[in-house]
Design a protein around this motif. Structure first.
Motif, short mmCIF file in Angstrom:
data_model
loop_
_atom_site.label_atom_id
_atom_site.label_comp_id
_atom_site.label_asym_id
_atom_site.label_seq_id
_atom_site.Cartn_x
_atom_site.Cartn_y
_atom_site.Cartn_z
N ARG A 4 0.82 -1.21 0.00
CA ARG A 4 0.00 0.00 0.00
C ARG A 4 0.86 1.27 0.00
O ARG A 4 0.33 2.38 0.13
N ARG A 5 2.15 1.12 -0.17
CA ARG A 5 3.06 2.28 -0.15
C ARG A 5 2.63 3.31 -1.18
O ARG A 5 2.23 2.96 -2.30
N SER A 6 2.74 4.56 -0.80
CA SER A 6 2.41 5.64 -1.72
C SER A 6 3.29 5.56 -2.96
O SER A 6 4.50 5.32 -2.87
N ARG A 7 2.68 5.74 -4.13
CA ARG A 7 3.44 5.74 -5.38
C ARG A 7 3.63 7.15 -5.91
O ARG A 7 4.06 7.35 -7.04
N THR A 8 3.30 8.15 -5.09
CA THR A 8 3.45 9.54 -5.50
C THR A 8 4.91 9.96 -5.39
O THR A 8 5.51 9.85 -4.32
N PRO A 9 5.54 10.44 -6.47
CA PRO A 9 6.92 10.90 -6.38
C PRO A 9 7.08 11.94 -5.28
O PRO A 9 6.28 12.86 -5.15
N GLY A 10 8.14 11.76 -4.49
CA GLY A 10 8.39 12.68 -3.39
C GLY A 10 7.70 12.29 -2.10
O GLY A 10 7.96 12.87 -1.06
N ARG A 11 6.81 11.27 -2.16
CA ARG A 11 6.11 10.82 -0.97
C ARG A 11 6.35 9.32 -0.76
O ARG A 11 5.46 8.58 -0.33
N GLY A 12 7.52 8.90 -1.10
CA GLY A 12 7.86 7.49 -0.91
C GLY A 12 7.76 6.67 -2.17
O GLY A 12 8.11 5.51 -2.20
N GLY A 13 7.26 7.27 -3.27
CA GLY A 13 7.16 6.55 -4.53
C GLY A 13 8.33 6.88 -5.43
O GLY A 13 9.32 7.46 -5.01
N GLY A 14 8.18 6.55 -6.69
CA GLY A 14 9.20 6.90 -7.66
C GLY A 14 10.42 6.01 -7.66
O GLY A 14 11.56 6.49 -7.78
N HIS A 15 10.21 4.68 -7.55
CA HIS A 15 11.36 3.77 -7.62
C HIS A 15 12.01 3.85 -9.00
O HIS A 15 11.39 4.31 -9.97
N LEU A 16 13.25 3.41 -9.07
CA LEU A 16 14.02 3.49 -10.32
C LEU A 16 14.42 2.10 -10.81
O LEU A 16 15.46 1.94 -11.45
N ALA A 17 13.59 1.10 -10.53
CA ALA A 17 13.92 -0.26 -10.92
C ALA A 17 14.05 -0.43 -12.43
O ALA A 17 14.77 -1.31 -12.90
N PHE A 18 13.35 0.41 -13.20
CA PHE A 18 13.44 0.36 -14.66
C PHE A 18 14.37 1.44 -15.21
O PHE A 18 14.40 1.69 -16.42
N GLY A 19 15.13 2.10 -14.34
CA GLY A 19 16.03 3.15 -14.79
C GLY A 19 15.36 4.50 -14.85
O GLY A 19 14.29 4.72 -14.27
N HIS A 20 16.01 5.42 -15.57
CA HIS A 20 15.54 6.81 -15.62
C HIS A 20 16.21 7.49 -16.81
O HIS A 20 17.31 7.14 -17.21
N GLY A 21 15.51 8.46 -17.38
CA GLY A 21 16.11 9.21 -18.48
C GLY A 21 15.92 8.51 -19.81
O GLY A 21 15.03 7.67 -19.99
N ILE A 22 16.78 8.82 -20.77
CA ILE A 22 16.61 8.31 -22.13
C ILE A 22 16.82 6.80 -22.21
O ILE A 22 16.42 6.16 -23.18
N HIS A 23 17.45 6.22 -21.19
CA HIS A 23 17.68 4.77 -21.19
C HIS A 23 16.66 4.03 -20.33
O HIS A 23 16.86 2.86 -20.00
N PHE A 24 15.56 4.70 -19.95
CA PHE A 24 14.50 4.02 -19.21
C PHE A 24 14.06 2.78 -19.98
O PHE A 24 13.94 2.80 -21.21
N CYS A 25 13.84 1.70 -19.27
CA CYS A 25 13.57 0.40 -19.89
C CYS A 25 12.40 0.46 -20.87
O CYS A 25 11.27 0.76 -20.49
N LEU A 26 12.69 0.14 -22.11
CA LEU A 26 11.69 0.16 -23.17
C LEU A 26 10.59 -0.87 -22.91
O LEU A 26 9.42 -0.66 -23.26
N GLY A 27 10.95 -1.98 -22.29
CA GLY A 27 9.98 -3.05 -22.07
C GLY A 27 9.25 -2.98 -20.76
O GLY A 27 8.55 -3.94 -20.39
N ALA A 28 9.34 -1.87 -20.03
CA ALA A 28 8.69 -1.76 -18.72
C ALA A 28 7.19 -2.03 -18.78
O ALA A 28 6.66 -2.76 -17.93
N PRO A 29 6.44 -1.48 -19.76
CA PRO A 29 5.00 -1.78 -19.80
C PRO A 29 4.71 -3.27 -19.97
O PRO A 29 3.78 -3.80 -19.35
N LEU A 30 5.50 -3.96 -20.79
CA LEU A 30 5.30 -5.39 -20.99
C LEU A 30 5.65 -6.18 -19.73
O LEU A 30 4.93 -7.10 -19.34
N ALA A 31 6.73 -5.81 -19.06
CA ALA A 31 7.12 -6.49 -17.82
C ALA A 31 6.04 -6.33 -16.76
O ALA A 31 5.69 -7.29 -16.05
#
Length: 395
Positions: free
Chosen positions: A323-350
């Motif tokens: 139930r952890r908040s997924r709001t960036p800045g409030r405990g959300g915003g994990h970077l498991a799929f990376g960040h920026g121009i190299h953000f994982c292309l397949g994240a939606p499929l995963a």
């Protein structure tokens, strides 16, 4: 000057449970010069803000040439290139991974999942990796690319050896064998009538756009899609199910209310994600992190497993909370799929595969639990992929 940290001295516990070690590193600073058990020296970023900035920093190149290393044997691809080449390569394949395109795969992903669960052994015991976590994503990505069904077990061996080589030289050997296979597959696909698979689409793009995609680029693109397109999802599913089974209260909450499923998948990615450290980056110029300066040409890795448990970003980071908040800045915003121009292309499929696999498994197996007779976990070696070779369960 800070001494180089020898990761080998951390021992086998660092492989099975790296999180306490990362916590100590974060307490000492956000960036450290380290050496792994192969003798490779690099800079390891363990703080969230520094890691997020690193993943999108144009002063760091993804090309091994920037670090004085040769290009990878399979050819240039999106994980080893910078703009403008990266922009061009990513654009050629990104149209196949749009939200609408991925959503259209939902019925097939559900069908494959149902078939795998129908085939669960009557003994009520199995290795979850073998019966679900591996065959689901490899079936989907191979169908997307047009890889023959009978070759999928061979792919499993190659990709396992590539991302988590058990011995020195295994990764290079596996990459060479997979590269040769893909060359043969592409040759056959050129000679035959193209289908509606992704490889055929890339071949058509190649022909229509005046050879904008070279033969080496085409092979390398297929290589990355095959490896990244299933290895991460295998461990998203197996790590995520293991986290649920290790936390009965969270498992019970999810079973009682599947509207929590999306948040549960995001928490699985944050708490024990499938990628422990990012792929390599190389400093193009001196890059400063406070009073730490990374010299030009040095390698930089971001410890995703560390930054996603940074208490400066996440409240109670070592607590698994669906139930952890997924709001960036409030405990959300994990970077498991990376960040920026190299953000994982397949994240939606995963994410789609993870949601379908976890919900379907829990619905089919209401008394699912870890198998206590299975013995200790066999953790994948290395710092790239986080997971176990097997996950014995019973129901």
């Amino acid at each position: 000057m800070m001494a180089i940290i020898e990761l080998e001295e951390y021992g086998p516990d660092f492989n099975s449970d790296p999180y306490p070690f990362y916590a100590k590193l974060r307490e000492a600073g956000p960036v450290h010069e380290v050496r792994d058990d192969t003798g490779q020296r690099f800079w390891l970023v363990v703080g969230y803000e520094e890691g997020r900035a690193t993943l999108a920093d144009p002063r760091l190149s993804k090309s091994p040439v920037a670090g004085g290393l040769p290009e990878e044997a399979m050819g240039p691809h999106v994980l080893t290139s910078d703009p403008p080449d990266h922009t061009r390569l990513r654009k050629l394949v990104s149209r196949e991974f749009t939200g609408r395109r991925v959503e259209s795969l939902r019925p097939r992903v559900q069908q494959v999942t149902d078939g795998l669960l129908d085939a669960l052994p009557a003994t009520g015991r199995a290795d979850l990796v073998d019966v679900l976590a591996f065959p689901l994503p490899i079936t989907v990505i191979c169908e997307l690319l047009g890889v023959p069904h009978e070759d999928r077990d061979t792919f499993r061996a190659w990709t396992n050896e590539f991302v988590a080589p058990p011995r020195p030289g295994d990764a290079e050997k596996a990459a060479g064998e997979l590269t040769a296979y893909l060359d043969h597959l592409i040759k056959d696909r050129r000679a035959a009538h193209p289908g509606d698979d992704l490889l055929s689409a890339l071949l058509r793009t190649n022909a229509q756009d005046d050879d904008r995609l070279s033969a080496d680029e085409l092979r390398a693109m297929a290589f990355v899609l095959l490896v990244a397109g299933h290895e991460t999802t295998v461990n998203l599913i197996s790590n995520g199910v293991r986290a649920l089974l290790d936390h009965p209260d969270q498992l019970a909450a999810l079973r009682a209310d599947f509207s929590l499923l999306d948040g549960a998948i995001e928490e699985m990615l944050r708490y024990d994600g499938p990628v422990e450290t990012s792929t390599r980056r190389f400093a193009l110029e001196p890059v400063a992190y406070g009073d730490v300066v990374v010299p030009p040409g040095d390698m930089v890795l971001v410890a995703l497993a560390s930054i996603d448990r940074d208490p400066a970003r996440f409240t109670a980071p070592d607590t698994f909370d669906i139930r952890r908040s997924r709001t960036p800045g409030r405990g959300g915003g994990h970077l498991a799929f990376g960040h920026g121009i190299h953000f994982c292309l397949g994240a939606p499929l995963a994410r789609l595969e993870g949601r379908i696999a976890v919900r379907s498994l829990l619905e089919r197996c209401p008394d699912l639990s870890l198998d206590p007779a299975a013995g200790p976990y066999d953790w994948l070696p290395g710092r790239l992929i986080r997971g176990t070779r097997r996950l014995p369960v019973r129901w």
